[in-house]
Design a protein around this motif. Structure first.
Motif, PDB file in Angstrom:
ATOM      1  N   ALA A 269      -6.774  -7.437  -6.914  1.00  0.00           N
ATOM      2  CA  ALA A 269      -7.560  -6.311  -7.968  1.00  0.00           C
ATOM      3  C   ALA A 269      -7.893  -5.069  -7.066  1.00  0.00           C
ATOM      4  O   ALA A 269      -8.089  -5.408  -5.660  1.00  0.00           O
ATOM      5  N   ASP A 270      -7.873  -3.929  -7.346  1.00  0.00           N
ATOM      6  CA  ASP A 270      -8.326  -2.863  -6.841  1.00  0.00           C
ATOM      7  C   ASP A 270      -9.851  -2.340  -6.978  1.00  0.00           C
ATOM      8  O   ASP A 270     -10.311  -1.545  -7.309  1.00  0.00           O
ATOM      9  N   ASP A 271     -10.736  -3.263  -6.487  1.00  0.00           N
ATOM     10  CA  ASP A 271     -12.136  -3.309  -6.504  1.00  0.00           C
ATOM     11  C   ASP A 271     -12.711  -3.422  -4.919  1.00  0.00           C
ATOM     12  O   ASP A 271     -13.819  -3.526  -5.161  1.00  0.00           O
ATOM     13  N   GLY A 272     -12.237  -3.052  -4.032  1.00  0.00           N
ATOM     14  CA  GLY A 272     -12.772  -2.983  -2.657  1.00  0.00           C
ATOM     15  C   GLY A 272     -12.671  -4.559  -1.960  1.00  0.00           C
ATOM     16  O   GLY A 272     -13.324  -4.367  -0.754  1.00  0.00           O
ATOM     17  N   CYS A 273     -12.601  -5.412  -2.660  1.00  0.00           N
ATOM     18  CA  CYS A 273     -12.783  -6.481  -1.941  1.00  0.00           C
ATOM     19  C   CYS A 273     -11.743  -7.535  -1.289  1.00  0.00           C
ATOM     20  O   CYS A 273     -11.863  -8.244  -0.429  1.00  0.00           O
TER      21      CYS A 273
ATOM     22  N   CYS B 291     -15.453 -11.270  -0.505  1.00  0.00           N
ATOM     23  CA  CYS B 291     -15.488  -9.803  -0.411  1.00  0.00           C
ATOM     24  C   CYS B 291     -15.407  -9.217   0.788  1.00  0.00           C
ATOM     25  O   CYS B 291     -16.065  -9.387   1.684  1.00  0.00           O
TER      26      CYS B 291
END
Length: 272
Positions: free
Chosen positions: A60-64, A88
């Motif tokens: 996912a493009d969530d910074g994790c 994360c």
């Protein structure tokens, strides 16, 4: 401990947990937990080494930067359990406490892995200080990291582990360590960190591993130690399982082969 003994111990813990919940009425299972109590689950907590930074195939493009190649992603299907992949990139212990414990339940959480502590010791900043030609700055940064690991990290880990075992009373909990980063030889990917400085950094990694393992042992948790598996596969080796400098946050993290090695170390402690 045998497989049967381990299963029996966890089953008894779950019976006690269910009884405790029942004592407070069924509303204790209301909300998000109610949808999650029917299947066995594996919860993966931690920082970038646990999320799989450096291993690619991010979910996912969530910074994790949670990777499909990370050891939690590989372990969950092998265990036949639902994965709550909470680890994360950049997480410190306080972040795990604040953001990653929401899917720990006393009844159906079968396995938990915890891999955190390197960011608390400031290893990213230490690597930055050791890059280049200022050996004195490197030595000072390593000494400061060692002081954190010795003085404050044990209490923070103890608090985290206590919260995890309280929330997931019946789970098999495994603490996961970090490998030594360097092969203690020179190469372009080492950012001019000399073999002597690499040895200092590896010694600090050993201190982190030993400190983390000691706190884990105090709680009765297994410690998955990847250092032996990664021997000969550090930065500047002929077959590196850890990336050197890449120009982005993947620098000095395990690649996909390194996460495979992690899986080989972690999974036997989960499926016992």
């Amino acid at each position: 401990m045998s497989f049967k003994e381990g299963k029996s111990r966890r089953a008894l813990a779950r019976v006690a947990a269910v009884a405790a919940v029942a004592g407070f009425g069924v509303t204790g299972l209301a909300g998000t937990a109610s949808a999650d109590v029917t299947i066995q689950q594996y919860v993966a907590l931690g920082d970038s080494y646990a999320s799989g930074v450096g291993a690619g195939d991010y979910l996912a493009d969530d910074g994790c930067y949670r990777s499909a190649n990370a050891y939690p992603s590989q372990a969950a299907p092998a265990l036949g359990e639902r994965l709550w992949f909470e680890a994360c990139s950049g997480a410190k212990i306080e972040d795990v406490v604040a953001n990653q414990l929401g899917h720990l339940y006393p009844v159906n959480t079968e396995h938990v892995t915890i891999g955190v502590g390197g960011n608390d010791a400031g290893f990213s900043s230490v690597l930055g200080a050791c890059a280049g030609t200022d050996t004195a700055a490197c030595q000072t940064a390593v000494a400061n990291a060692r002081k954190i690991i010795t003085d404050s990290l044990p209490a923070e880990l103890d608090d985290l582990y206590t919260q995890v075992e309280t929330k997931a009373a019946g789970a098999d909990i495994v603490v996961v360590g970090n490998p030594r980063l360097f092969n203690e030889t020179a190469c372009a990917g080492a950012l001019a960190i000399t073999p002597e400085e690499q040895a200092l950094l590896n010694d600090a990694a050993d201190l982190l591993a030993e400190t983390t393992a000691a706190v884990a042992a105090d709680h009765g948790f297994d410690f998955a130690d990847p250092r032996e598996a990664f021997t000969g596969h550090g930065v500047c080796s002929a077959d590196p399982w850890i990336l050197g400098y890449t120009g982005n946050l993947e620098s000095f993290h395990p690649n996909a082969a390194g996460q495979d090695a992690y899986t080989d170390v972690v999974l036997p402690l989960l499926d016992y």
